[in-house]
Motif scaffolding. Structure first.
Motif, PDB file in Angstrom:
ATOM      1  N   GLU A  27      -7.255  -8.272 -11.581  1.00  0.00           N
ATOM      2  CA  GLU A  27      -8.632  -7.814 -11.334  1.00  0.00           C
ATOM      3  C   GLU A  27      -9.545  -8.292 -12.469  1.00  0.00           C
ATOM      4  OE1 GLU A  27      -9.371  -6.430  -8.497  1.00  0.00           O
ATOM      5  OE2 GLU A  27      -7.372  -5.891  -7.810  1.00  0.00           O
ATOM      6  N   GLY A  28      -9.037  -8.238 -13.694  1.00  0.00           N
ATOM      7  CA  GLY A  28      -9.816  -8.704 -14.843  1.00  0.00           C
ATOM      8  C   GLY A  28     -10.101 -10.190 -14.749  1.00  0.00           C
ATOM      9  N   SER A  29      -9.106 -10.942 -14.287  1.00  0.00           N
ATOM     10  CA  SER A  29      -9.352 -12.375 -14.201  1.00  0.00           C
ATOM     11  C   SER A  29     -10.233 -12.704 -12.993  1.00  0.00           C
ATOM     12  CB  SER A  29      -8.049 -13.188 -14.267  1.00  0.00           C
ATOM     13  OG  SER A  29      -7.513 -13.380 -13.037  1.00  0.00           O
ATOM     14  N   SER A  30     -10.200 -11.849 -11.931  1.00  0.00           N
ATOM     15  CA  SER A  30     -11.160 -12.034 -10.815  1.00  0.00           C
ATOM     16  C   SER A  30     -12.570 -11.853 -11.362  1.00  0.00           C
ATOM     17  CB  SER A  30     -10.969 -10.988  -9.709  1.00  0.00           C
ATOM     18  OG  SER A  30      -9.676 -11.013  -9.187  1.00  0.00           O
ATOM     19  N   SER A  31     -12.760 -10.802 -12.158  1.00  0.00           N
ATOM     20  CA  SER A  31     -14.086 -10.511 -12.706  1.00  0.00           C
ATOM     21  C   SER A  31     -14.582 -11.683 -13.563  1.00  0.00           C
ATOM     22  CB  SER A  31     -14.030  -9.228 -13.535  1.00  0.00           C
ATOM     23  OG  SER A  31     -15.286  -8.967 -14.090  1.00  0.00           O
ATOM     24  N   ALA A  32     -13.694 -12.199 -14.408  1.00  0.00           N
ATOM     25  CA  ALA A  32     -14.076 -13.319 -15.282  1.00  0.00           C
ATOM     26  C   ALA A  32     -14.367 -14.587 -14.469  1.00  0.00           C
ATOM     27  CB  ALA A  32     -12.974 -13.574 -16.296  1.00  0.00           C
ATOM     28  N   SER A  33     -13.532 -14.860 -13.472  1.00  0.00           N
ATOM     29  CA  SER A  33     -13.742 -16.065 -12.640  1.00  0.00           C
ATOM     30  C   SER A  33     -15.054 -15.985 -11.884  1.00  0.00           C
ATOM     31  CB  SER A  33     -12.651 -16.210 -11.579  1.00  0.00           C
ATOM     32  OG  SER A  33     -11.451 -16.494 -12.166  1.00  0.00           O
ATOM     33  N   TYR A  34     -15.340 -14.789 -11.319  1.00  0.00           N
ATOM     34  CA  TYR A  34     -16.554 -14.655 -10.519  1.00  0.00           C
ATOM     35  C   TYR A  34     -17.801 -14.736 -11.403  1.00  0.00           C
ATOM     36  CZ  TYR A  34     -13.383 -13.374  -6.694  1.00  0.00           C
ATOM     37  OH  TYR A  34     -12.390 -13.389  -5.752  1.00  0.00           O
ATOM     38  N   HIS A  56     -20.293  -9.220  -7.548  1.00  0.00           N
ATOM     39  CA  HIS A  56     -18.862  -9.245  -7.260  1.00  0.00           C
ATOM     40  C   HIS A  56     -18.038  -9.153  -8.546  1.00  0.00           C
ATOM     41  CE1 HIS A  56     -16.017  -9.440  -4.197  1.00  0.00           C
ATOM     42  NE2 HIS A  56     -15.720 -10.710  -4.199  1.00  0.00           N
ATOM     43  N   SER A  57     -18.520  -9.804  -9.586  1.00  0.00           N
ATOM     44  CA  SER A  57     -17.830  -9.765 -10.866  1.00  0.00           C
ATOM     45  C   SER A  57     -17.796  -8.318 -11.404  1.00  0.00           C
ATOM     46  CB  SER A  57     -18.539 -10.688 -11.860  1.00  0.00           C
ATOM     47  OG  SER A  57     -18.007 -10.504 -13.150  1.00  0.00           O
ATOM     48  N   ASP A  58     -18.935  -7.624 -11.273  1.00  0.00           N
ATOM     49  CA  ASP A  58     -18.993  -6.214 -11.700  1.00  0.00           C
ATOM     50  C   ASP A  58     -18.007  -5.363 -10.908  1.00  0.00           C
ATOM     51  OD1 ASP A  58     -20.932  -6.682 -13.549  1.00  0.00           O
ATOM     52  OD2 ASP A  58     -22.602  -5.920 -12.332  1.00  0.00           O
ATOM     53  N   GLU A  59     -17.942  -5.628  -9.604  1.00  0.00           N
ATOM     54  CA  GLU A  59     -17.030  -4.840  -8.756  1.00  0.00           C
ATOM     55  C   GLU A  59     -15.580  -5.039  -9.181  1.00  0.00           C
ATOM     56  OE1 GLU A  59     -17.602  -5.634  -4.603  1.00  0.00           O
ATOM     57  OE2 GLU A  59     -19.641  -4.804  -4.640  1.00  0.00           O
TER      58      GLU A  59
END
Ligand SMILES: [Fe+2]
Ligand SMILES: [Fe+2]
Length: 179
Positions: A27-34, A56-59
């Motif tokens: 989830e952390g890397s999703s946030s960083a990627s987005y 989306h990154s915040d979510e």
């Protein structure tokens, strides 16, 4: 074991804790990627896609924190993930959304694996906690698929990309105030 000196009794197993920490990382890397994608979109001129991605990154960070608190409250130790190898450049807007769709499918598979693990060891508490993520992934996959479909429906020539960028924000009901 060191951890048991802090928390003598708990029902969360080490294996489940490790899987949840793996999900925290995801989830952390999703946030960083987005966030990185939002930056690329913003500097390339895709303003609506950028707004969508900032939101989306915040979510994704909220998803990470949800699991973070769960693990610690259950007597485990949440690990702040080391996030590396973030991609900063994309060849096209389509590539951005295709990457998101692939990534969301990988996240769904990961959540399903943890739910299956919880079922097998009868950790119904964690399984129940993860139900929220099961439903969230269904929604996020649909959203990402709709975004990718826009590229074929509208076409990328002429004002196509401009229209696609506009429609991206409509997918989430035009909420573009993720500052
Ligand atoms: Fe997520
Ligand atoms: Fe997601």
């Amino acid at each position: 074991m060191e951890r048991q000196q802090v928390t003598a009794k708990r029902s969360l197993t080490k294996a489940t804790e490790d899987l949840l920490n793996r999900q925290i990382m995801m989830e952390g890397s999703s946030s960083a990627s987005y966030l990185s994608m939002a930056s690329w979109c913003e500097m390339t001129g895709y303003e609506n896609s950028a707004k969508f991605l900032y939101l989306h990154s915040d979510e994704e960070r909220q998803h990470m924190l949800k699991i973070f608190h769960y693990v610690n409250e259950a007597g485990g130790h949440s690990i702040q993930p080391e996030i590396k190898d973030i991609k900063h450049h994309y060849s096209s807007l389509r590539e951005v959304f295709e990457t998101i769709l692939d990534h969301e499918i990988a996240v769904t598979n990961s959540i399903n694996e943890i739910v299956n693990h919880c079922y097998e060891i009868k950790d119904f508490t964690t399984m129940n906690f993860l139900n929220w993520f099961v439903e969230e992934q269904r929604e996020e996959e649909t959203l990402a698929r709709r975004a990718v479909e826009l590229f074929d429906l509208i076409g990328e020539d002429g004002v196509g990309l401009w229209t696609i960028d506009k429609e991206i924000l409509n997918l989430i009901g035009g909420e573009g105030d993720a500052e």
